[in-house]
Design a protein around this motif. Structure first.
Motif, PDB file in Angstrom:
ATOM      1  N   ASN A   1      46.885  26.275  42.068  1.00 13.76           N
ATOM      2  CA  ASN A   1      46.779  27.549  42.798  1.00 13.76           C
ATOM      3  C   ASN A   1      46.972  27.324  44.287  1.00 13.76           C
ATOM      4  O   ASN A   1      47.635  28.104  44.966  1.00 13.76           O
ATOM      5  CB  ASN A   1      45.383  28.168  42.605  1.00 13.76           C
TER       6      ASN A   1
ATOM      7  N   PHE B   1      35.604  29.787  43.210  1.00 10.86           N
ATOM      8  CA  PHE B   1      36.916  29.139  43.153  1.00 10.86           C
ATOM      9  C   PHE B   1      37.080  28.097  44.254  1.00 10.86           C
ATOM     10  O   PHE B   1      37.683  27.063  44.042  1.00 10.86           O
ATOM     11  CB  PHE B   1      38.030  30.191  43.231  1.00 10.86           C
TER      12      PHE B   1
ATOM     13  N   TYR C   1      35.480  31.321  48.944  1.00 13.45           N
ATOM     14  CA  TYR C   1      35.213  32.492  48.095  1.00 13.45           C
ATOM     15  C   TYR C   1      33.738  32.599  47.776  1.00 13.45           C
ATOM     16  O   TYR C   1      33.013  31.606  47.757  1.00 13.45           O
ATOM     17  CB  TYR C   1      35.977  32.375  46.772  1.00 13.45           C
TER      18      TYR C   1
ATOM     19  N   PRO D   1      34.164  45.373  33.301  1.00 13.78           N
ATOM     20  CA  PRO D   1      35.261  45.949  34.094  1.00 13.78           C
ATOM     21  C   PRO D   1      36.267  44.881  34.521  1.00 13.78           C
ATOM     22  O   PRO D   1      35.995  43.683  34.409  1.00 13.78           O
ATOM     23  CB  PRO D   1      34.551  46.519  35.321  1.00 13.78           C
ATOM     24  N   THR D   2      37.400  45.320  35.030  1.00 10.62           N
ATOM     25  CA  THR D   2      38.416  44.372  35.528  1.00 10.62           C
ATOM     26  C   THR D   2      37.803  43.528  36.636  1.00 10.62           C
ATOM     27  O   THR D   2      36.965  44.003  37.387  1.00 10.62           O
ATOM     28  CB  THR D   2      39.609  45.131  36.176  1.00 10.62           C
ATOM     29  N   ALA D   3      38.245  42.296  36.655  1.00 17.46           N
ATOM     30  CA  ALA D   3      37.822  41.316  37.666  1.00 17.46           C
ATOM     31  C   ALA D   3      36.330  41.009  37.614  1.00 17.46           C
ATOM     32  O   ALA D   3      35.736  40.607  38.609  1.00 17.46           O
ATOM     33  CB  ALA D   3      38.206  41.781  39.073  1.00 17.46           C
ATOM     34  N   SER D   4      35.705  41.213  36.446  1.00 15.20           N
ATOM     35  CA  SER D   4      34.269  40.929  36.364  1.00 15.20           C
ATOM     36  C   SER D   4      34.011  39.457  36.043  1.00 15.20           C
ATOM     37  O   SER D   4      32.861  39.021  36.004  1.00 15.20           O
ATOM     38  CB  SER D   4      33.608  41.845  35.325  1.00 15.20           C
ATOM     39  N   GLY D   5      35.069  38.683  35.738  1.00 15.31           N
ATOM     40  CA  GLY D   5      34.886  37.238  35.538  1.00 15.31           C
ATOM     41  C   GLY D   5      35.037  36.789  34.089  1.00 15.31           C
ATOM     42  O   GLY D   5      34.683  35.654  33.753  1.00 15.31           O
ATOM     43  N   LYS D   6      35.591  37.642  33.235  1.00 11.80           N
ATOM     44  CA  LYS D   6      35.672  37.325  31.800  1.00 11.80           C
ATOM     45  C   LYS D   6      36.571  36.101  31.554  1.00 11.80           C
ATOM     46  O   LYS D   6      36.171  35.145  30.897  1.00 11.80           O
ATOM     47  CB  LYS D   6      36.217  38.543  31.018  1.00 11.80           C
ATOM     48  N   THR D   7      37.791  36.135  32.109  1.00 18.95           N
ATOM     49  CA  THR D   7      38.714  35.012  31.923  1.00 18.95           C
ATOM     50  C   THR D   7      38.136  33.751  32.550  1.00 18.95           C
ATOM     51  O   THR D   7      38.152  32.668  31.956  1.00 18.95           O
ATOM     52  CB  THR D   7      40.079  35.337  32.573  1.00 18.95           C
ATOM     53  N   THR D   8      37.608  33.904  33.748  1.00 25.38           N
ATOM     54  CA  THR D   8      37.058  32.748  34.461  1.00 25.38           C
ATOM     55  C   THR D   8      36.005  32.046  33.613  1.00 25.38           C
ATOM     56  O   THR D   8      35.984  30.818  33.517  1.00 25.38           O
ATOM     57  CB  THR D   8      36.450  33.213  35.805  1.00 25.38           C
TER      58      THR D   8
ATOM     59  N   TYR E   1      38.317  24.586  35.218  1.00 21.53           N
ATOM     60  CA  TYR E   1      37.580  24.466  36.483  1.00 21.53           C
ATOM     61  C   TYR E   1      36.219  23.875  36.163  1.00 21.53           C
ATOM     62  O   TYR E   1      35.740  24.012  35.030  1.00 21.53           O
ATOM     63  CB  TYR E   1      37.347  25.844  37.116  1.00 21.53           C
TER      64      TYR E   1
ATOM     65  N   GLN F   1      45.636  35.727  28.192  1.00 20.03           N
ATOM     66  CA  GLN F   1      45.831  37.158  28.458  1.00 20.03           C
ATOM     67  C   GLN F   1      47.314  37.493  28.574  1.00 20.03           C
ATOM     68  O   GLN F   1      47.791  38.460  28.028  1.00 20.03           O
ATOM     69  CB  GLN F   1      45.124  37.474  29.773  1.00 20.03           C
TER      70      GLN F   1
ATOM     71  N   GLN G   1      38.800  44.750  26.491  1.00 26.46           N
ATOM     72  CA  GLN G   1      38.390  45.943  27.239  1.00 26.46           C
ATOM     73  C   GLN G   1      38.017  47.032  26.239  1.00 26.46           C
ATOM     74  O   GLN G   1      37.449  48.044  26.613  1.00 26.46           O
ATOM     75  CB  GLN G   1      39.573  46.468  28.092  1.00 26.46           C
TER      76      GLN G   1
HETATM   77  N1  LIG Z   1      42.603  31.310  41.178  1.00 26.71           N
HETATM   78  C1  LIG Z   1      41.773  32.165  41.744  1.00 26.71           C
HETATM   79  N2  LIG Z   1      41.410  31.991  43.017  1.00 26.71           N
HETATM   80  C2  LIG Z   1      40.552  32.845  43.612  1.00 26.71           C
HETATM   81  N3  LIG Z   1      39.993  33.904  42.985  1.00 26.71           N
HETATM   82  C3  LIG Z   1      40.329  34.122  41.712  1.00 26.71           C
HETATM   83  C4  LIG Z   1      41.237  33.268  41.030  1.00 26.71           C
HETATM   84  N4  LIG Z   1      41.377  33.740  39.760  1.00 26.71           N
HETATM   85  C5  LIG Z   1      40.594  34.837  39.670  1.00 26.71           C
HETATM   86  N5  LIG Z   1      39.971  35.059  40.835  1.00 26.71           N
HETATM   87  C6  LIG Z   1      39.001  36.138  41.105  1.00 26.71           C
HETATM   88  O1  LIG Z   1      37.882  35.972  40.246  1.00 26.71           O
HETATM   89  C7  LIG Z   1      37.415  37.215  39.790  1.00 26.71           C
HETATM   90  C8  LIG Z   1      37.336  37.237  38.271  1.00 26.71           C
HETATM   91  O2  LIG Z   1      38.651  37.167  37.743  1.00 26.71           O
HETATM   92  P1  LIG Z   1      38.896  37.124  36.176  1.00 26.71           P
HETATM   93  O3  LIG Z   1      40.343  36.936  35.964  1.00 26.71           O
HETATM   94  O4  LIG Z   1      37.972  36.163  35.560  1.00 26.71           O
HETATM   95  O5  LIG Z   1      38.467  38.614  35.765  1.00 26.71           O
HETATM   96  P2  LIG Z   1      38.599  39.340  34.389  1.00 26.71           P
HETATM   97  O6  LIG Z   1      37.282  39.961  34.137  1.00 26.71           O
HETATM   98  O7  LIG Z   1      39.156  38.444  33.348  1.00 26.71           O
HETATM   99  O8  LIG Z   1      39.647  40.467  34.779  1.00 26.71           O
HETATM  100  P3  LIG Z   1      40.669  41.289  33.871  1.00 26.71           P
HETATM  101  O9  LIG Z   1      39.889  42.116  32.942  1.00 26.71           O
HETATM  102  O10 LIG Z   1      41.396  42.091  34.882  1.00 26.71           O
HETATM  103  O11 LIG Z   1      41.526  40.270  33.203  1.00 26.71           O
HETATM  104  C9  LIG Z   1      38.369  38.266  40.381  1.00 26.71           C
HETATM  105  O12 LIG Z   1      37.762  38.831  41.518  1.00 26.71           O
HETATM  106  C10 LIG Z   1      39.595  37.479  40.781  1.00 26.71           C
HETATM  107  O13 LIG Z   1      40.205  38.037  41.910  1.00 26.71           O
END
Ligand SMILES: Nc1ncnc2c1ncn2[C@@H]1O[C@H](COP(=O)(O)OP(=O)(O)OP(=O)(O)O)[C@@H](O)[C@H]1O
Length: 572
Positions: free
Chosen positions: A105, A340, A344, A366-373, A382, A413, A523
């Protein structure tokens, strides 16, 4: 200076012998004007045709010997430069493959591609030029001066006087052009980035009617690059006429003084011709030296850009006493915090849950709540900032990375497919998977019907990025690829989003046939409501954990999601 020269060790022989053969060629070349002088003075002027023939013979022999030496050198230069480039390319690829998500990244894929291609090409060019010219050019310029002194001392002094004038000119041109070359390189990076973006995002660009804007951006970038190129080439182009001017002044001086000396009998006409030849040789060799300086400066910048990647510390490293914790795939998050990078805030905060092997966890939020992370921490893409993630009771940081990655399969995804056949794509999940295994995985992923309908079934070619498949088809192929691996843990990251409800249901029913621990991010509440546990995430924090029935009673966010989705269904 060029630290990457360590990758040229295998080519020591070529690097030493190549310049030696080029040196031989230069020696032969240096003797040609001398032979010509003898031919004119003792052959043509004295009507001695046997001398003319004799000198012609030796000139041909020297030219052929020079040609052979040049071919041998060229051969060595090609082997060494291509081999050197290949060694660096392999090493760089190996390193990029080891980089964690964090480092990838930070660099960005565009610059990694430019470093893999353009920068390595610069180094290959520098290596080839080093072998071909680094001895020849200075030798020819110094040799020409020495030969001039050998023929006539006073005229030799003219050569010596021209040398500093040329060096001063060269110094100013190089000083001006080197920073400009660095700018050209940066503009080239920008152009590569745009081309990449335009090609991979061509559908989005068209869909958003952004063609004109993108065309404008592209034109600006090419204009920028060509202006910068023009500036630098205009400066470099000065070198040639300025050298010609210096050369002509030198030639006039040689003719003037040489003519005078011929008149008084101190010099012969052929010798004057030889001196003019040496003058040309000296200045042309100096121009080559200046080009070498530019090539090496650009290669030095490339050396540093590649070295930067090679020297990057990998954040996710395997522990020296790493183990394989074979088990059935249970997962535990214990007070996990994650950010990250230091710049951040927390992307995940105080996440704790236990998922016994074979159970299903649904994740919603919700979107960007951290699910993928959250799921990326399980495969250790990570490392957690605080707390721990355990798989089969062992902290993921103590796992052998290869074993951990085998323990988990992910359907991401964004379904990424690779060029090759459907079968080859499935075999990414399990090498040498049999047709029967492919069919079973496709069946579970609800992809069998459409694959059977393809012209070549499993052998149908997938275009780059899966462009000949629909979004839902790509998702199902990506799920099949994850399923075929038969890992203990299977993660579906919003992979059902492009499926209609019926297919989604069939797929989840089929997934019950496999006994992996399952994590489904969605979702859509309906896709996860029968999971053993559901984790509700809100802005990186746990808003709730429990079964559907528990959450519908206790979790406000879950209730809101359920309500809004019910309303949507009613409207439909
Ligand atoms: N590589 C990265 N560097 C910095 N911030 C990141 C990175 N990847 C994701 N984020 C931030 O981490 C937060 C969680 O992202 P994540 O992709 O886990 O959300 P999500 O719940 O899976 O979203 P969605 O439903 O939209 O897929 C978001 O605010 C995103 O902007």
């Amino acid at each position: 200076m060029f630290s990457l020269i360590r990758y040229a060790k295998k080519y020591k022989k070529q690097i030493i012998l190549g310049p030696f053969f080029k040196f031989l060629e230069a020696v032969f070349e240096l003797f040609l004007p001398l032979l010509m002088a003898v031919m004119v003075d003792e052959g043509i002027l004295k009507n001695d045709w046997s001398k003319v023939l004799q000198m012609t013979f030796w000139m041909i022999i020297l030219s052929i010997a020079g040609l052979v030496a040049a071919i041998v050198c060229q051969y060595y230069a090609s082997i060494a430069s291509q081999g050197f480039g290949t060694e660096i390319r392999n090493e760089l690829m190996k390193k990029i493959n080891k980089l964690s998500y964090k480092e990838i990244n930070e660099f960005g894929t565009d610059t990694l591609i430019t470093r893999m291609t353009n920068d390595i090409n610069q180094l290959q060019l520098a290596m080839a030029m080093f072998i071909r010219l680094v001895i020849r050019a200075p030798f020819l310029s110094i040799g020409s001066v020495v030969m001039a002194f050998y023929i006539d001392f006073q005229i030799g002094l003219i050569f010596l006087a021209l040398l500093p004038i040329f060096c001063v000119l060269l110094y100013f041109i190089i000083k001006k052009s080197i920073p400009l070359y660095a700018k050209v390189q940066a503009k080239l990076d920008r152009l590569n980035e745009l081309v990449n973006q335009n090609l991979s995002g061509v559908r989005v660009i068209r869909a958003f009617a952004r063609r004109d804007t993108e065309k404008k951006n592209f034109n600006e970038a090419t204009d920028d690059l060509s202006k910068e190129y023009l500036r630098v080439t205009n400066i470099s182009a000065l070198l040639s006429p300025a050298t010609t001017l210096i050369m002509n002044i030198g030639v006039v001086a040689v003719f003037y003084i040489g003519g005078y000396k011929v008149n008084i009998g101190n010099l012969q006409q052929g010798q004057v011709l030889a001196l003019v030849n040496y003058m040309n040789q000296m200045l042309l060799a100096l121009i080559v030296v200046s080009e070498l300086v530019v090539i090496f400066t650009r290669a030095y910048a490339s050396n540093n850009r590649i070295e930067e990647v090679l020297a990057t510390d990998i954040s996710v490293k395997e522990a020296s006493n790493a183990k394989d914790a074979s088990g059935e795939g249970d997962i535990e998050f214990d007070h996990v915090n994650f950010r990250f990078s230091d710049d951040y805030g927390l992307a995940l905060e105080d996440i704790s849950f236990k998922l016994p092997a074979g159970q299903t966890l649904g994740i919603i939020g919700p979107t960007a709540s951290g699910k993928t992370t959250l799921t990326q921490l399980i495969s250790r893409f990570y490392d957690v900032s605080d707390g721990s993630v355990k798989v089969n009771g062992l902290d993921v940081r103590d796992w052998k990375l290869h074993d951990l990655r085998k323990e988990t399969s992910i359907a991401p995804q964004k379904a990424v497919l690779f060029s090759g056949t459907v079968r080859e794509n499935l075999q990414w999940g399990k090498a040498n998977a049999s047709d029967q295994e492919c069919i079973e995985a496709l069946e579970i992923a609800q992809a069998l019907d459409f694959v059977e309908a393809l012209p070549d079934k499993l052998d149908t070619e997938i275009f780059e990025g899966g462009k000949n498949f629909s979004g839902g088809q790509k998702q199902r192929l990506a799920i099949a690829r994850a399923v075929i691996a038969k890992s203990n843990i299977l993660i579906l990251d919003d992979s059902l989003s492009a499926l209609d409800y019926q297919t989604d249901l069939q797929l989840r029913t089929a997934l019950k046939r496999i006994d992996s621990t399952l994590i489904i991010i969605s979702q859509r509440l309906k896709s996860i409501e029968d999971a053993d546990q559901i984790l509700v995430l809100d802005n990186g924090r746990m808003a709730g954990l429990g079964t559907h029935e528990e959450l519908i009673r206790t979790c406000k966010l879950y209730q809101e999601i359920a309500k809004s989705q019910e309303e949507e269904e009613d409207e439909e």
